[in-house]
Scaffold this motif. Structure first.
Motif, short mmCIF file in Angstrom:
data_model
loop_
_atom_site.label_atom_id
_atom_site.label_comp_id
_atom_site.label_asym_id
_atom_site.label_seq_id
_atom_site.Cartn_x
_atom_site.Cartn_y
_atom_site.Cartn_z
N GLY A 171 42.39 38.41 29.46
CA GLY A 171 42.09 38.16 30.87
C GLY A 171 41.85 36.68 31.10
N ALA A 172 41.02 36.37 32.06
CA ALA A 172 40.68 34.99 32.41
C ALA A 172 39.16 34.86 32.44
CB ALA A 172 41.30 34.61 33.75
N PRO A 173 38.54 34.77 31.27
CA PRO A 173 37.07 34.78 31.23
C PRO A 173 36.41 33.48 31.71
CG PRO A 173 37.96 34.53 29.02
CD PRO A 173 39.13 34.74 29.94
N TYR A 174 37.18 32.39 31.84
CA TYR A 174 36.60 31.12 32.24
C TYR A 174 37.43 30.49 33.36
CZ TYR A 174 34.19 31.74 27.86
OH TYR A 174 33.45 32.26 26.86
N LEU A 175 36.78 29.73 34.20
CA LEU A 175 37.43 29.03 35.29
C LEU A 175 38.34 29.97 36.08
CD1 LEU A 175 38.36 25.67 33.53
CD2 LEU A 175 36.38 26.15 34.96
N SER A 176 37.76 31.07 36.54
CA SER A 176 38.53 32.08 37.25
C SER A 176 37.67 32.78 38.30
CB SER A 176 39.07 33.12 36.26
OG SER A 176 38.01 33.87 35.72
N LEU A 177 38.35 33.38 39.25
CA LEU A 177 37.64 34.17 40.25
C LEU A 177 37.03 35.41 39.59
CD1 LEU A 177 40.10 33.85 43.26
CD2 LEU A 177 37.88 32.75 42.97
N ASP A 178 37.71 35.97 38.59
CA ASP A 178 37.13 37.11 37.87
C ASP A 178 35.78 36.75 37.26
OD1 ASP A 178 39.30 38.72 38.47
OD2 ASP A 178 40.21 38.56 36.48
N ALA A 179 35.69 35.58 36.62
CA ALA A 179 34.44 35.14 35.99
C ALA A 179 33.36 34.90 37.05
CB ALA A 179 34.66 33.88 35.17
N MET A 180 33.76 34.33 38.18
CA MET A 180 32.80 34.08 39.26
C MET A 180 32.26 35.41 39.81
SD MET A 180 33.38 32.05 42.82
CE MET A 180 34.23 33.42 43.58
N ARG A 200 32.18 38.29 38.25
CA ARG A 200 31.39 38.92 37.19
C ARG A 200 29.98 38.32 37.14
NH1 ARG A 200 35.32 39.01 34.04
NH2 ARG A 200 35.04 36.98 33.12
N ALA A 201 29.89 37.00 37.24
CA ALA A 201 28.58 36.32 37.25
C ALA A 201 27.76 36.73 38.47
CB ALA A 201 28.78 34.81 37.21
N ARG A 202 28.43 36.86 39.59
CA ARG A 202 27.75 37.28 40.81
C ARG A 202 27.18 38.70 40.67
NH1 ARG A 202 30.75 36.81 46.55
NH2 ARG A 202 29.08 35.68 47.52
N ARG A 203 27.96 39.61 40.10
CA ARG A 203 27.48 40.98 39.88
C ARG A 203 26.30 41.01 38.92
NH1 ARG A 203 33.09 42.24 39.89
NH2 ARG A 203 33.09 42.17 37.63
N ARG A 204 26.37 40.20 37.85
CA ARG A 204 25.25 40.13 36.90
C ARG A 204 24.00 39.60 37.58
NH1 ARG A 204 28.89 38.41 32.70
NH2 ARG A 204 28.52 36.28 33.37
N HIS A 205 24.17 38.59 38.41
CA HIS A 205 23.03 38.00 39.12
C HIS A 205 22.39 39.04 40.05
CE1 HIS A 205 20.57 34.91 40.95
NE2 HIS A 205 21.01 35.29 42.15
N ARG A 206 23.22 39.76 40.80
CA ARG A 206 22.70 40.80 41.69
C ARG A 206 22.01 41.91 40.91
NH1 ARG A 206 27.68 41.63 45.83
NH2 ARG A 206 27.36 39.74 47.02
N SER A 207 22.59 42.28 39.79
CA SER A 207 22.01 43.33 38.95
C SER A 207 20.65 42.91 38.39
CB SER A 207 22.97 43.68 37.81
OG SER A 207 22.41 44.62 36.95
N ALA A 208 20.58 41.64 37.97
CA ALA A 208 19.32 41.12 37.44
C ALA A 208 18.25 41.07 38.53
CB ALA A 208 19.52 39.74 36.83
#
Length: 179
Positions: free
Chosen positions: A154-163, A165-173
């Motif tokens: 996939g595109a784990p870095y410098l990607s909309l997918d990574a952004m 994913r980070a947003r979902r983790r932040h909301r979950s936390a």
């Protein structure tokens, strides 16, 4: 007997230069992603803006190209299917290449985009470039192989997918903390 738990997440290197090597490893697929993304965007736009390509007959048309390769294709039935509506098929390939290129370049649904790119390359290899001899003269097989690492990683870095994913983790936390 006791077992220790390794807390480091990086492999040990003899030269001690973890930062540069880790960074190079992390971004190793980025040049491939950029190349394939830009190439497929260009290929899609080129087809959509070429007045000769999106015709069922005539020099440079998708229809004449498909008729020319029909008897040498690995799976002639694929070509026959495309020949039922060559303009529709050509348009679908062009839009597919554009979508795959944009998804890959921006890293949005990157694995799905890479799978689409692999399937387009596979279909072109089995039809258009199958008769190339030796096989490595055709570029569609090389493109197919180039898509596979992106299908897997996939595109784990410098990607909309990574952004996202980070947003979902932040909301979950935040939700787990009751915020």
């Amino acid at each position: 007997m006791t077992h220790g738990i390794r807390s480091d997440t990086h492999p040990p290197y003899l030269d001690g230069d973890r930062g540069l090597r880790d960074t190079a490893t992390r971004y190793a697929l980025l040049p491939l992603r950029i190349f394939l993304g830009v190439t497929f965007i260009y290929a899609g736009l080129d087809k959509l803006t070429d007045s000769a390509f999106l015709k069922s007959g005539g020099s440079g048309s998708i229809g004449d190209t498909m008729r020319a390769v029909r008897d040498s294709a690995a799976i002639p039935a694929l070509v026959d299917l495309a020949l039922k509506n060559p303009v529709g098929f050509g348009t679908a390939i062009a839009i597919g290449e554009l979508a795959v290129g944009l998804g890959t370049l921006f890293g949005l649904l990157a694995r799905l985009a890479a799978l689409g790119g692999a399937l387009i390359s596979l279909s072109l290899w089995l039809t258009i470039s199958w008769a190339n001899s030796p096989y490595y003269y055709g570029n569609d097989l090389a493109y197919l192989m180039a898509w596979l690492p992106l299908v897997l990683a996939g595109a784990p870095y410098l990607s909309l997918d990574a952004m996202l994913r980070a947003r979902r983790r932040h909301r979950s936390a935040r939700a787990s903390l009751g915020l």
